[in-house]
Scaffold this motif. Structure first.
Motif, short mmCIF file in Angstrom:
data_model
loop_
_atom_site.label_atom_id
_atom_site.label_comp_id
_atom_site.label_asym_id
_atom_site.label_seq_id
_atom_site.Cartn_x
_atom_site.Cartn_y
_atom_site.Cartn_z
N GLU A 39 0.84 -1.20 0.00
CA GLU A 39 0.00 0.00 0.00
C GLU A 39 0.88 1.25 0.00
OE1 GLU A 39 -3.48 0.27 2.59
OE2 GLU A 39 -3.00 -1.78 3.20
N THR A 49 0.86 6.50 6.46
CA THR A 49 1.71 5.42 6.99
C THR A 49 1.41 4.07 6.36
OG1 THR A 49 0.19 4.91 8.81
CG2 THR A 49 1.91 6.57 9.23
N THR A 50 0.70 4.06 5.24
CA THR A 50 0.26 2.79 4.67
C THR A 50 1.41 1.94 4.12
OG1 THR A 50 -0.24 3.79 2.52
CG2 THR A 50 -2.03 3.66 4.14
N CYS A 51 2.56 2.54 3.86
CA CYS A 51 3.71 1.77 3.33
C CYS A 51 4.71 1.41 4.43
CB CYS A 51 4.41 2.54 2.22
SG CYS A 51 5.33 3.99 2.77
N HIS A 52 4.26 1.48 5.69
CA HIS A 52 5.11 1.16 6.85
C HIS A 52 5.68 -0.25 6.71
CE1 HIS A 52 4.94 -0.47 11.19
NE2 HIS A 52 6.12 0.11 11.03
N ALA A 76 1.80 4.85 13.00
CA ALA A 76 1.78 3.57 12.29
C ALA A 76 1.37 2.42 13.21
CB ALA A 76 3.15 3.28 11.68
N TRP A 77 0.58 1.49 12.67
CA TRP A 77 0.19 0.31 13.41
C TRP A 77 1.40 -0.59 13.59
CZ3 TRP A 77 0.35 -4.92 13.02
CH2 TRP A 77 -0.47 -5.64 13.90
N SER A 83 11.09 0.42 12.50
CA SER A 83 10.05 0.83 11.54
C SER A 83 10.54 1.96 10.66
CB SER A 83 8.79 1.29 12.29
OG SER A 83 8.13 0.20 12.88
N TYR A 103 -1.26 -5.32 9.39
CA TYR A 103 -2.31 -4.31 9.30
C TYR A 103 -1.71 -2.95 8.99
CZ TYR A 103 -4.94 -7.88 11.80
OH TYR A 103 -5.54 -9.05 12.17
N SER A 104 -2.55 -2.07 8.42
CA SER A 104 -2.19 -0.66 8.28
C SER A 104 -3.39 0.15 8.73
CB SER A 104 -1.81 -0.32 6.83
OG SER A 104 -2.96 -0.14 6.04
N ASN A 106 -5.01 2.22 6.82
CA ASN A 106 -5.67 2.72 5.62
C ASN A 106 -7.15 2.39 5.68
OD1 ASN A 106 -6.45 3.61 3.14
ND2 ASN A 106 -5.08 2.32 1.97
#
Length: 112
Positions: A39, A49-52, A76-77, A83, A103-104, A106
């Motif tokens: 993501e 933070t979807t690309c964490h 971020a999750w 990270s 998980y994220s 998003n």
């Protein structure tokens, strides 16, 4: 050319993978170039933070995070000391091992 080992992820990379990446490329770009659909809701602009990812090996070879990335990572999750936002983490000369969290945050993601 450094190798990025991606640990298995049930959705994006079920069997795990090993890919080559040019130094100077972001982790996100390298994954996407090798058909690993991580993501990246903000289109790699350091706005979400979807690309964490969690860098399990090779963390010290990456460029240091800037203040904007550090501020976002706080949201971020599954945050860990290793990270990074994959859109901001630039591959150096060493191999990496990367985990994509399960998980994220998003909320706009399709198929939820």
């Amino acid at each position: 050319m450094p190798v990025i080992k991606i640990l298995p992820h049930p959705e994006y990379c079920p069997a795990g993978a090993e890919i080559s990446a040019s130094a100077g490329t972001s982790i996100c770009e390298a994954l996407l170039e090798h058909d690993i659909p991580i993501e990246h809701a903000c289109e790699m602009s350091c706005a979400c933070t979807t690309c964490h990812v969690i860098v399990r090996e090779g963390f010290d070879s990456l460029n240091p995070p800037d203040e904007d990335e550090e501020d976002l990572l706080d949201r971020a999750w599954g945050l860990t000391p290793q990270s990074r936002l994959s859109c901001q983490a630039i591959v150096g000369a060493r191999d990496l091992t990367v985990e994509i969290p399960k998980y994220s945050i998003n909320h706009a993601k399709e198929k939820h």
